[in-house]
Design a protein around this motif. Sequence first.
Motif, mmCIF file in Angstrom:
data_model
loop_
_atom_site.group_PDB
_atom_site.id
_atom_site.type_symbol
_atom_site.label_atom_id
_atom_site.label_comp_id
_atom_site.label_asym_id
_atom_site.label_seq_id
_atom_site.Cartn_x
_atom_site.Cartn_y
_atom_site.Cartn_z
ATOM 1 N N VAL A 64 0.838 -1.207 0.000
ATOM 2 C CA VAL A 64 0.000 0.000 0.000
ATOM 3 C C VAL A 64 0.872 1.256 0.000
ATOM 4 C CG1 VAL A 64 -1.692 1.335 1.303
ATOM 5 C CG2 VAL A 64 -1.937 -1.138 1.119
ATOM 6 N N MET A 65 1.861 1.291 0.908
ATOM 7 C CA MET A 65 2.704 2.486 1.012
ATOM 8 C C MET A 65 3.519 2.724 -0.254
ATOM 9 S SD MET A 65 4.021 2.741 4.967
ATOM 10 C CE MET A 65 4.407 1.014 5.228
ATOM 11 N N ARG A 66 4.056 1.649 -0.825
ATOM 12 C CA ARG A 66 4.898 1.835 -2.004
ATOM 13 C C ARG A 66 4.087 2.235 -3.228
ATOM 14 N NH1 ARG A 66 10.270 -1.941 -1.280
ATOM 15 N NH2 ARG A 66 10.340 -1.682 0.972
ATOM 16 N N LEU A 67 2.866 1.748 -3.323
ATOM 17 C CA LEU A 67 2.014 2.172 -4.443
ATOM 18 C C LEU A 67 1.641 3.651 -4.300
ATOM 19 C CD1 LEU A 67 -0.357 -0.904 -4.959
ATOM 20 C CD2 LEU A 67 1.493 -0.124 -6.448
ATOM 21 N N ILE A 68 1.336 4.062 -3.066
ATOM 22 C CA ILE A 68 1.011 5.475 -2.827
ATOM 23 C C ILE A 68 2.226 6.350 -3.127
ATOM 24 C CG2 ILE A 68 0.426 7.191 -1.067
ATOM 25 C CD1 ILE A 68 -1.286 5.032 0.290
ATOM 26 N N PHE A 69 3.383 5.943 -2.622
ATOM 27 C CA PHE A 69 4.601 6.715 -2.862
ATOM 28 C C PHE A 69 4.935 6.752 -4.358
ATOM 29 C CE2 PHE A 69 6.301 5.678 1.650
ATOM 30 C CZ PHE A 69 5.602 6.758 2.157
ATOM 31 N N ALA A 70 4.689 5.624 -5.065
ATOM 32 C CA ALA A 70 4.986 5.571 -6.501
ATOM 33 C C ALA A 70 4.111 6.556 -7.269
ATOM 34 C CB ALA A 70 4.783 4.157 -7.030
ATOM 35 N N LEU A 71 2.833 6.653 -6.884
ATOM 36 C CA LEU A 71 1.922 7.587 -7.551
ATOM 37 C C LEU A 71 2.341 9.041 -7.318
ATOM 38 C CD1 LEU A 71 -1.519 5.890 -6.736
ATOM 39 C CD2 LEU A 71 -0.352 5.974 -8.958
ATOM 40 N N LEU A 72 3.004 9.264 -6.170
ATOM 41 C CA LEU A 72 3.425 10.624 -5.818
ATOM 42 C C LEU A 72 4.927 10.832 -6.040
ATOM 43 C CD1 LEU A 72 1.481 10.929 -2.428
ATOM 44 C CD2 LEU A 72 0.777 11.831 -4.657
ATOM 45 N N ALA A 73 5.556 9.884 -6.746
ATOM 46 C CA ALA A 73 7.021 9.867 -6.842
ATOM 47 C C ALA A 73 7.604 11.180 -7.323
ATOM 48 C CB ALA A 73 7.467 8.728 -7.757
ATOM 49 N N GLN A 74 7.039 11.757 -8.371
ATOM 50 C CA GLN A 74 7.612 12.975 -8.942
ATOM 51 C C GLN A 74 7.582 14.118 -7.922
ATOM 52 O OE1 GLN A 74 6.008 14.039 -12.740
ATOM 53 N NE2 GLN A 74 7.847 15.160 -13.301
ATOM 54 N N ARG A 75 6.486 14.202 -7.165
ATOM 55 C CA ARG A 75 6.402 15.256 -6.148
ATOM 56 C C ARG A 75 7.298 14.951 -4.954
ATOM 57 N NH1 ARG A 75 -0.073 16.858 -5.903
ATOM 58 N NH2 ARG A 75 -0.264 17.433 -8.113
ATOM 59 N N LEU A 76 7.407 13.673 -4.599
ATOM 60 C CA LEU A 76 8.249 13.293 -3.463
ATOM 61 C C LEU A 76 9.711 13.665 -3.703
ATOM 62 C CD1 LEU A 76 6.835 9.767 -2.522
ATOM 63 C CD2 LEU A 76 6.485 11.911 -1.305
ATOM 64 N N LEU A 77 10.160 13.509 -4.960
ATOM 65 C CA LEU A 77 11.544 13.826 -5.285
ATOM 66 C C LEU A 77 11.860 15.300 -5.077
ATOM 67 C CD1 LEU A 77 12.046 11.682 -8.520
ATOM 68 C CD2 LEU A 77 13.215 11.362 -6.345
ATOM 69 N N MET A 78 10.823 16.137 -5.079
ATOM 70 C CA MET A 78 11.023 17.586 -4.965
ATOM 71 C C MET A 78 10.832 18.099 -3.532
ATOM 72 S SD MET A 78 8.937 18.643 -8.425
ATOM 73 C CE MET A 78 9.244 20.396 -8.211
ATOM 74 N N LEU A 79 10.346 17.243 -2.630
ATOM 75 C CA LEU A 79 10.058 17.690 -1.267
ATOM 76 C C LEU A 79 11.336 17.813 -0.437
ATOM 77 C CD1 LEU A 79 6.811 15.738 -0.306
ATOM 78 C CD2 LEU A 79 7.029 18.159 -0.881
ATOM 79 N N ILE A 80 11.511 18.963 0.170
ATOM 80 C CA ILE A 80 12.676 19.217 1.008
ATOM 81 C C ILE A 80 12.503 18.505 2.359
ATOM 82 C CG2 ILE A 80 14.083 20.983 2.124
ATOM 83 C CD1 ILE A 80 14.180 21.189 -0.875
ATOM 84 N N GLY A 81 13.526 17.813 2.795
ATOM 85 C CA GLY A 81 13.531 17.227 4.132
ATOM 86 C C GLY A 81 12.869 15.868 4.258
ATOM 87 N N LEU A 82 12.328 15.329 3.163
ATOM 88 C CA LEU A 82 11.575 14.074 3.255
ATOM 89 C C LEU A 82 12.481 12.885 3.587
ATOM 90 C CD1 LEU A 82 8.693 12.977 2.962
ATOM 91 C CD2 LEU A 82 9.222 12.455 0.592
ATOM 92 N N LYS A 83 13.569 12.757 2.847
ATOM 93 C CA LYS A 83 14.476 11.629 3.094
ATOM 94 C C LYS A 83 15.151 11.774 4.456
ATOM 95 C CE LYS A 83 17.692 8.688 0.641
ATOM 96 N NZ LYS A 83 18.284 8.390 -0.670
ATOM 97 N N LEU A 84 15.442 13.009 4.844
ATOM 98 C CA LEU A 84 16.027 13.275 6.157
ATOM 99 C C LEU A 84 15.088 12.803 7.268
ATOM 100 C CD1 LEU A 84 18.370 14.677 7.715
ATOM 101 C CD2 LEU A 84 17.012 16.782 7.620
ATOM 102 N N ALA A 85 13.795 13.124 7.117
ATOM 103 C CA ALA A 85 12.799 12.699 8.108
ATOM 104 C C ALA A 85 12.694 11.178 8.151
ATOM 105 C CB ALA A 85 11.443 13.311 7.776
ATOM 106 N N GLY A 86 12.738 10.534 6.972
ATOM 107 C CA GLY A 86 12.690 9.074 6.912
ATOM 108 C C GLY A 86 13.855 8.441 7.653
ATOM 109 N N GLY A 87 15.028 9.064 7.555
ATOM 110 C CA GLY A 87 16.195 8.555 8.265
ATOM 111 C C GLY A 87 16.017 8.616 9.775
ATOM 112 N N PHE A 88 15.437 9.697 10.258
ATOM 113 C CA PHE A 88 15.205 9.819 11.702
ATOM 114 C C PHE A 88 14.141 8.828 12.185
ATOM 115 C CE2 PHE A 88 17.192 14.088 11.291
ATOM 116 C CZ PHE A 88 18.137 13.947 12.285
#
Length: 236
Positions: A64-88
């Motif tokens: 479920v999460m990966r399909l949602i993230f895949a649909l939003l992939a282009q926008r996710l790549l542009m979000l500031i701080g997202l990968k940083l938050a995932g690391g924490f």
Amino acid sequence: MTHALTAGPMGVDWIGMLVALLQVMLIDLVLAGDNAVAVGMAAAGLDPKQRKRVIMSGLGAAVVMRLIFALLAQRLLMLIGLKLAGGFILLVVGWRMWRDLRNEAAAKAQPDTKPAKTFLQAFLQILFADLAMSLDNVLAVAGAALSHPIVLLFGLLLSIGLMGVAANFIAGVLHRMRWLSYFGVIIVVYVALHMIWQGYRGDVVQLHLVDTYNAIMPGELLDIKPAEVAQHKSGK
């Protein structure tokens, strides 16, 4: 002329798709192992029947999460701080896993105490690990295959399949040899710190602060080089 050679009769860039597919498969092979360790560790404290149930539940959540993230992939790549938050988030998961290992050791020393881990606790650990690692996987795969939706979908399904098979095996091994779980915690923490490292440096690039960042760093070792800037801008 080059485009004509690489495109098929339907206008599909087959060479580009093949290159993207190979990149995605390599990314999946690398990341699925880390994800499987996290899931396997979370499930290892349960009995075999519950272990399979919680892993399957975690796989369902990952789909479920990966399909949602895949649909939003282009926008996710542009979000500031997202990968940083995932690391924490993943760092917190690693700490909770270490704490559970200590609790399980205490429970074995005092058999009359309640079980160190329940099905719900294991599922929540898997859920949070899936959240962080699914995000990392989709961002990595999307960077390689965003222009090829079929390859992107294949990569996500492959990562889930690899994770499921490996997690069940790893959970069984860790259940028999609990001391190995401490190495699993190290792997989870390493992945979390790597996500934080890449995340904040990618944010510096996206915010166009590379020159300012390099100027305040104490040495060249921490500088963001042009090759790294290009890598972050490509989304890989």
